[in-house]
Design an enzyme around this catalytic site. Structure first.
Site, mmCIF file in Angstrom:
data_model
loop_
_atom_site.group_PDB
_atom_site.id
_atom_site.type_symbol
_atom_site.label_atom_id
_atom_site.label_comp_id
_atom_site.label_asym_id
_atom_site.label_seq_id
_atom_site.Cartn_x
_atom_site.Cartn_y
_atom_site.Cartn_z
ATOM 1 N N TYR A 50 0.617 -1.558 -0.085
ATOM 2 C CA TYR A 50 0.260 -0.124 0.040
ATOM 3 C C TYR A 50 1.111 1.088 0.009
ATOM 4 C CZ TYR A 50 -2.826 3.828 1.544
ATOM 5 O OH TYR A 50 -3.585 4.942 1.716
ATOM 6 N N HIS A 80 -2.151 17.199 -2.127
ATOM 7 C CA HIS A 80 -2.546 16.766 -1.071
ATOM 8 C C HIS A 80 -2.139 18.561 -0.103
ATOM 9 C CE1 HIS A 80 -3.132 12.637 -0.782
ATOM 10 N NE2 HIS A 80 -3.305 12.155 0.252
ATOM 11 N N ASN A 192 2.399 11.213 6.606
ATOM 12 C CA ASN A 192 1.026 10.521 7.440
ATOM 13 C C ASN A 192 1.293 10.603 8.295
ATOM 14 O OD1 ASN A 192 -0.939 8.654 7.808
ATOM 15 N ND2 ASN A 192 -0.705 7.373 6.034
ATOM 16 N N TYR A 281 -17.805 32.656 45.230
ATOM 17 C CA TYR A 281 -16.806 31.562 44.377
ATOM 18 C C TYR A 281 -15.380 31.818 44.070
ATOM 19 C CZ TYR A 281 -20.765 28.389 46.090
ATOM 20 O OH TYR A 281 -21.261 28.144 46.580
ATOM 21 N N ARG A 284 -12.821 32.208 46.584
ATOM 22 C CA ARG A 284 -13.088 31.071 47.521
ATOM 23 C C ARG A 284 -12.560 29.906 46.839
ATOM 24 N NH1 ARG A 284 -18.179 28.821 50.349
ATOM 25 N NH2 ARG A 284 -19.181 30.290 49.701
ATOM 26 N N PHE A 334 -2.203 6.560 12.830
ATOM 27 C CA PHE A 334 -2.483 7.873 11.883
ATOM 28 C C PHE A 334 -3.468 8.179 12.456
ATOM 29 C CE2 PHE A 334 -4.078 5.001 8.447
ATOM 30 C CZ PHE A 334 -5.754 5.410 9.259
ATOM 31 N N GLU A 420 -12.580 6.603 4.265
ATOM 32 C CA GLU A 420 -12.123 6.502 5.199
ATOM 33 C C GLU A 420 -13.050 7.793 6.403
ATOM 34 O OE1 GLU A 420 -8.358 9.694 4.590
ATOM 35 O OE2 GLU A 420 -7.657 7.870 3.186
#
Length: 520
Positions: A50, A80, A192, A281, A284, A334, A420
């Site tokens: 792959y 990309h 990646n 608060y 405190r 990934f 994906e």
């Protein structure tokens, strides 16, 4: 040396902010070279691997001819690199580069040493790729931002060198560097991983550590300004809850107000102070809130540092040795879910620091709750608005933080033709955390201005040794406001002091002093 031991947060700080150079350890070079040779062997064997002899994502079933191996890897980087939006800050980009180098130095990615050394030299020589903020869905890793980070390796994209933006070709040439041609798996190895979201988280974590000390110091100033009670800071209260962050924050506030005539003052000893048993608060419960945020940061740093030393690309290369057969295995390291969830948690902690700070600012500017201080901390209220509108600004920032705090990691949207189909949105979580941090720096800066103004109005009372020091630091940049003036410059000056950790400097000797006290 990278690849020799695990990185820690201080190592990253040295490289990102102090420009410490990095290099590969000899053992790392051996592992990297062996993995690259094994990838080449497998690719030339004709087996389907792959991202090496096949396409990517939904194109995983497309066979790539050997003569197209280099073109495949460079096409991957180019295709990309389609991010949009503003560029990430240089500090974040430097962290990305370091973390990606560290992952590749483990020798499970198949990149050549020569290619990795080019990325190292870019980091060492200050050649910083221009990386747009938006485009990652957090699986398969931060593909889009990492692609922009790696474009200059093949001579494309843009870089920043000493604050000036150049084409990659010109910027690399100015630094004495030349692009390379990629080979088997190198493009995939470079882009990646989870290094963009992790880099954002690390940069935020490095900023949050001193910011939490600033919050304690400034909160102590606010408590002192209204003559807040000291009982809630008693160490016995915090010891029996057993929360480390809470105990530390309580100790910080006590330390800041030591020597004060205002903090813990009895009614009648401070003009306008009334009899009451408990503070609001925001005063405190300051140690409980600030301390919880400290504990969150501690947890998130553990998550981030585990990721910083992890190998998160795909497929992963396991070189054959005496103990195992060789393999190139496809998996899902990934996926950014561990980091995304941790960053969502961190967002809540940062936002809470801003939220409780704004409540203290509101208390000090409200004449009904400020224990005798004038309305909005200015003479002739009505004619003057004083600190009215800075509190509005803090409220606006707190409100924005609430929307940014919505968890990004529960969102997902399918990509790559449903291959994906579940993603982490970790980059969004990191960007949100970064923006919330910026807002909280300003919210604390506004409280710093307001608390300083309030303490100056308590003229005639002795301040705590360290709150007085914090006030003096403020007054070196911002003068007391006797009547209305333009305030955005004051906020900017106070924000810069916060970013430099100036209020936190008052706590520099806390550990040493308290260890000495315990020793006695």
């Amino acid at each position: 040396m990278l690849g020799q031991r695990l990185l820690n947060l201080e190592d990253i700080e040295d490289v990102v902010y102090h420009r410490k150079p990095v290099e590969l350890a000899p053992d790392a070079i051996t592992r990297i070279d062996e993995a690259a040779a094994y990838v080449r062997q497998m690719a030339e064997s004709g087996q389907a691997v792959y991202g090496v002899t096949t396409g990517f994502g939904a194109n995983r079933d497309r066979v790539i001819r050997p003569q197209d191996a280099e073109r495949l890897q460079e096409n991957l980087i180019m295709s990309h690199a389609c991010g949009v939006g503003p560029a990430l800050d240089v500090d974040v980009v430097r962290a990305m580069m370091l973390l990606r180098i560290n992952a590749l130095a483990q020798g499970n990615s198949g990149i050549r040493t020569s290619t990795l050394n080019l990325l190292i030299e870019m980091l060492n020589r200050g050649v910083h790729p221009i990386v747009p903020e938006l485009g990652s869905v957090g699986a398969s890793g931060d593909l889009c931002p990492l692609a922009h980070m790696c474009l200059p390796i093949i001579g494309l994209g843009e870089v920043q060198v000493e604050g000036v933006t150049y084409t990659a070709e010109e910027g690399m040439s100015r630094a004495g560097l030349e692009p390379v041609r990629l080979t088997y798996k190198e493009g995939l190895a470079l882009l990646n991983g989870t290094q963009a979201m992790t880099a954002l988280g690390v940069v935020v974590a490095l900023s949050l550590r001193p910011l939490l000390d600033c919050a304690d110091a400034i909160g102590a100033m606010s408590l002192e300004a209204v003559g807040g009670r000291m009982e809630a800071l008693d160490p016995r209260i915090h010891a029996i809850r057993r929360r480390p962050g809470q105990m530390l924050s309580a100790g910080h506030v006590r330390y800041m107000v030591e020597g004060s005539e205002l903090a813990g003052a009895s009614p009648g000893t401070v003009e306008g102070k009334v009899e009451y048993v408990q503070d609001s608060y925001c005063l405190r419960c300051m140690p409980q809130v600030h301390g919880a945020c400290r504990d969150v940061l501690h947890h998130v740093i553990n998550v981030l540092m585990t990721e910083a030393n992890a190998v998160t690309d795909n497929p992963l290369v396991f070189v054959p040795d005496a103990f195992q057969d060789g393999a190139i295995l496809s998996g899902g390291n990934f996926h950014g879910q561990p980091v995304a969830m941790a960053l969502d948690y961190l967002k809540l902690a940062i936002a809470e620091i801003g939220s409780i700070s704004e409540r203290r600012s509101a208390k000090l500017t409200d004449k009904y709750f400020s224990e005798g201080l004038p309305a909005f901390l200015v003479n002739e209220p009505g004619l003057n608005s004083g600190m009215m509108i800075p509190q509005y600004v803090a409220a606006a920032l707190v409100s924005e933080n609430k929307s940014q705090s919505h968890p990004a990691s529960v969102d997902s949207i399918p990509t790559s033709a449903n291959m994906e189909d579940h993603v982490s949105m970790g980059m969004h979580a990191g960007l949100h955390a970064y923006r919330i941090m910026t807002n909280v720096e300003r919210i604390l800066a506004i409280e710093y201005l307001i608390a300083g103004q309030a303490l100056d109005l308590r003229e005639g009372y002795q301040l705590g040794t360290r709150t007085a020091k914090a006030l003096e630091s403020l007054r070196q940049k911002v003068s007391f406001m006797s009547e209305d003036r333009v305030l955005y410059t004051d906020i900017n000056h106070a924000t810069e002091l916060i970013r430099r950790g100036i209020p936190a400097d008052c706590l520099a000797d806390y550990e040493t002093d308290h260890e000495a006290i315990l020793a006695e």
